[in-house]
Design a protein around this motif. Structure first.
Motif, PDB file in Angstrom:
ATOM      1  N   HIS A 151      46.614  47.174  34.914  1.00 24.35           N
ATOM      2  CA  HIS A 151      45.288  47.672  35.303  1.00 24.35           C
ATOM      3  C   HIS A 151      44.594  48.482  34.206  1.00 24.35           C
ATOM      4  O   HIS A 151      43.371  48.605  34.210  1.00 24.35           O
ATOM      5  CB  HIS A 151      45.383  48.493  36.592  1.00 24.35           C
ATOM      6  N   LYS A 152      45.324  48.987  33.236  1.00 24.75           N
ATOM      7  CA  LYS A 152      44.714  49.781  32.156  1.00 24.75           C
ATOM      8  C   LYS A 152      44.284  48.926  30.961  1.00 24.75           C
ATOM      9  O   LYS A 152      43.800  49.454  29.972  1.00 24.75           O
ATOM     10  CB  LYS A 152      45.690  50.859  31.682  1.00 24.75           C
ATOM     11  N   GLU A 153      44.421  47.601  31.058  1.00 22.79           N
ATOM     12  CA  GLU A 153      44.178  46.729  29.916  1.00 22.79           C
ATOM     13  C   GLU A 153      42.851  45.960  30.032  1.00 22.79           C
ATOM     14  O   GLU A 153      42.827  44.740  30.030  1.00 22.79           O
ATOM     15  CB  GLU A 153      45.337  45.744  29.766  1.00 22.79           C
ATOM     16  N   LYS A 154      41.746  46.681  30.106  1.00 21.96           N
ATOM     17  CA  LYS A 154      40.401  46.083  30.110  1.00 21.96           C
ATOM     18  C   LYS A 154      40.271  44.965  31.145  1.00 21.96           C
ATOM     19  O   LYS A 154      39.840  43.859  30.836  1.00 21.96           O
ATOM     20  CB  LYS A 154      40.045  45.577  28.718  1.00 21.96           C
ATOM     21  N   ILE A 155      40.621  45.276  32.385  1.00 24.77           N
ATOM     22  CA  ILE A 155      40.588  44.246  33.427  1.00 24.77           C
ATOM     23  C   ILE A 155      39.166  43.857  33.826  1.00 24.77           C
ATOM     24  O   ILE A 155      38.953  42.755  34.325  1.00 24.77           O
ATOM     25  CB  ILE A 155      41.423  44.653  34.663  1.00 24.77           C
ATOM     26  N   MET A 156      38.190  44.721  33.584  1.00 24.26           N
ATOM     27  CA  MET A 156      36.804  44.357  33.916  1.00 24.26           C
ATOM     28  C   MET A 156      36.360  43.155  33.096  1.00 24.26           C
ATOM     29  O   MET A 156      35.665  42.282  33.607  1.00 24.26           O
ATOM     30  CB  MET A 156      35.858  45.537  33.698  1.00 24.26           C
ATOM     31  N   TRP A 184      41.740  56.116  39.452  1.00 25.68           N
ATOM     32  CA  TRP A 184      41.568  55.197  40.574  1.00 25.68           C
ATOM     33  C   TRP A 184      40.272  54.390  40.428  1.00 25.68           C
ATOM     34  O   TRP A 184      40.150  53.281  40.939  1.00 25.68           O
ATOM     35  CB  TRP A 184      41.546  55.959  41.902  1.00 25.68           C
ATOM     36  N   TYR A 185      39.286  54.964  39.741  1.00 27.66           N
ATOM     37  CA  TYR A 185      37.987  54.291  39.586  1.00 27.66           C
ATOM     38  C   TYR A 185      38.132  52.920  38.910  1.00 27.66           C
ATOM     39  O   TYR A 185      37.342  52.021  39.168  1.00 27.66           O
ATOM     40  CB  TYR A 185      37.006  55.162  38.800  1.00 27.66           C
ATOM     41  N   ILE A 186      39.143  52.745  38.050  1.00 29.37           N
ATOM     42  CA  ILE A 186      39.311  51.471  37.340  1.00 29.37           C
ATOM     43  C   ILE A 186      39.533  50.342  38.342  1.00 29.37           C
ATOM     44  O   ILE A 186      38.824  49.337  38.327  1.00 29.37           O
ATOM     45  CB  ILE A 186      40.486  51.541  36.341  1.00 29.37           C
ATOM     46  N   ILE A 187      40.502  50.506  39.212  1.00 31.29           N
ATOM     47  CA  ILE A 187      40.814  49.437  40.167  1.00 31.29           C
ATOM     48  C   ILE A 187      39.716  49.340  41.226  1.00 31.29           C
ATOM     49  O   ILE A 187      39.417  48.252  41.715  1.00 31.29           O
ATOM     50  CB  ILE A 187      42.228  49.593  40.774  1.00 31.29           C
ATOM     51  N   ASP A 215      35.548  46.122  43.572  1.00 27.29           N
ATOM     52  CA  ASP A 215      34.150  46.019  44.012  1.00 27.29           C
ATOM     53  C   ASP A 215      33.457  44.818  43.366  1.00 27.29           C
ATOM     54  O   ASP A 215      32.696  44.107  44.014  1.00 27.29           O
ATOM     55  CB  ASP A 215      33.373  47.297  43.671  1.00 27.29           C
ATOM     56  N   LYS A 216      33.725  44.584  42.081  1.00 25.76           N
ATOM     57  CA  LYS A 216      33.070  43.503  41.341  1.00 25.76           C
ATOM     58  C   LYS A 216      33.525  42.132  41.829  1.00 25.76           C
ATOM     59  O   LYS A 216      32.735  41.200  41.910  1.00 25.76           O
ATOM     60  CB  LYS A 216      33.345  43.642  39.853  1.00 25.76           C
ATOM     61  N   LEU A 217      34.807  41.995  42.173  1.00 30.56           N
ATOM     62  CA  LEU A 217      35.339  40.679  42.526  1.00 30.56           C
ATOM     63  C   LEU A 217      35.452  40.449  44.038  1.00 30.56           C
ATOM     64  O   LEU A 217      35.776  39.346  44.460  1.00 30.56           O
ATOM     65  CB  LEU A 217      36.708  40.468  41.871  1.00 30.56           C
ATOM     66  N   ALA A 218      35.173  41.436  44.841  1.00 27.91           N
ATOM     67  CA  ALA A 218      35.354  41.318  46.295  1.00 27.91           C
ATOM     68  C   ALA A 218      34.313  40.406  46.933  1.00 27.91           C
ATOM     69  O   ALA A 218      33.180  40.286  46.465  1.00 27.91           O
ATOM     70  CB  ALA A 218      35.272  42.703  46.936  1.00 27.91           C
ATOM     71  N   GLY A 219      34.736  39.743  48.001  1.00 29.64           N
ATOM     72  CA  GLY A 219      33.819  38.990  48.839  1.00 29.64           C
ATOM     73  C   GLY A 219      33.253  37.722  48.238  1.00 29.64           C
ATOM     74  O   GLY A 219      32.200  37.263  48.670  1.00 29.64           O
ATOM     75  N   LYS A 220      33.906  37.151  47.278  1.00 30.51           N
ATOM     76  CA  LYS A 220      33.417  35.921  46.634  1.00 30.51           C
ATOM     77  C   LYS A 220      34.084  34.720  47.296  1.00 30.51           C
ATOM     78  O   LYS A 220      35.299  34.576  47.271  1.00 30.51           O
ATOM     79  CB  LYS A 220      33.747  35.913  45.133  1.00 30.51           C
ATOM     80  N   ASP A 221      33.264  33.836  47.887  1.00 30.43           N
ATOM     81  CA  ASP A 221      33.802  32.656  48.569  1.00 30.43           C
ATOM     82  C   ASP A 221      34.589  31.742  47.636  1.00 30.43           C
ATOM     83  O   ASP A 221      35.484  31.023  48.067  1.00 30.43           O
ATOM     84  CB  ASP A 221      32.674  31.855  49.218  1.00 30.43           C
ATOM     85  N   GLU A 222      34.241  31.742  46.359  1.00 28.63           N
ATOM     86  CA  GLU A 222      34.885  30.840  45.407  1.00 28.63           C
ATOM     87  C   GLU A 222      36.219  31.382  44.876  1.00 28.63           C
ATOM     88  O   GLU A 222      36.880  30.726  44.078  1.00 28.63           O
ATOM     89  CB  GLU A 222      33.952  30.510  44.247  1.00 28.63           C
TER      90      GLU A 222
END
Length: 155
Positions: free
Chosen positions: A49-54, A85-88, A93-100
């Motif tokens: 999680h600390k390795e530029k996951i965004m 905690w903000y990282i995860i 938040d960015k990847l949540a709720g995507k049908d694909e």
């Protein structure tokens, strides 16, 4: 299962197989989303999680189609100790709720890949049978097909 500090050896892997354990995670990030392990007892994640996951999340969102896996790992105590905690949270938040995107557990991924490997294809490639109970998706040309468990599909 995850190996303590990512360490294992052939004797440990043999014991795990004898116990019926089918996968285990290491700690060596591979930064690849096209990676599925040859040996599921040596499954290496995409990133900690600390390795530029965004950046990885954004790359996935640019083209989410196809067989890809973004495997992020970390421990809750690490978030607490580092106060990050903000990282995860931002990542989720960015990847949540995507049908694909299929949000899956390790065993769900393992079971799906095994079901794909066990498909039975006729000699001429026009019939595909899914002997598992797990539905799988395949492409033939530009067409996407869902093959339910036990189904024989004519292409």
């Amino acid at each position: 299962m995850a190996y303590p500090f990512g360490t294992t050896n052939p004797e440990v892997k043999a014991a795990l197989r004898a116990l019926g354990i089918v996968y285990s995670r290491g700690v060596m990030s591979n930064r690849r989303m096209s990676y599925f392990p040859q040996d599921w007892l040596e499954w290496q994640p995409t990133a900690h999680h600390k390795e530029k996951i965004m950046e990885l999340g954004e790359e996935l969102l640019k083209n989410p189609w196809g067989l890809k896996m973004l495997y992020i790992w970390g421990h809750a105590f690490e978030f607490e100790q580092a106060g990050n905690w903000y990282i995860i949270q931002e990542f989720c938040d960015k990847l949540a709720g995507k049908d694909e995107i299929w949000y899956a557990t390790n065993i769900e991924i393992y079971d799906y890949i095994q079901a794909c490997k066990n498909l039975i294809v006729s000699m001429d490639g026009h019939l595909v049978k899914n002997p598992s109970a797990q539905p799988v998706w395949i492409t033939c040309g530009d067409q996407l097909y869902k093959i339910d468990g036990g189904q024989l599909l004519s292409l």
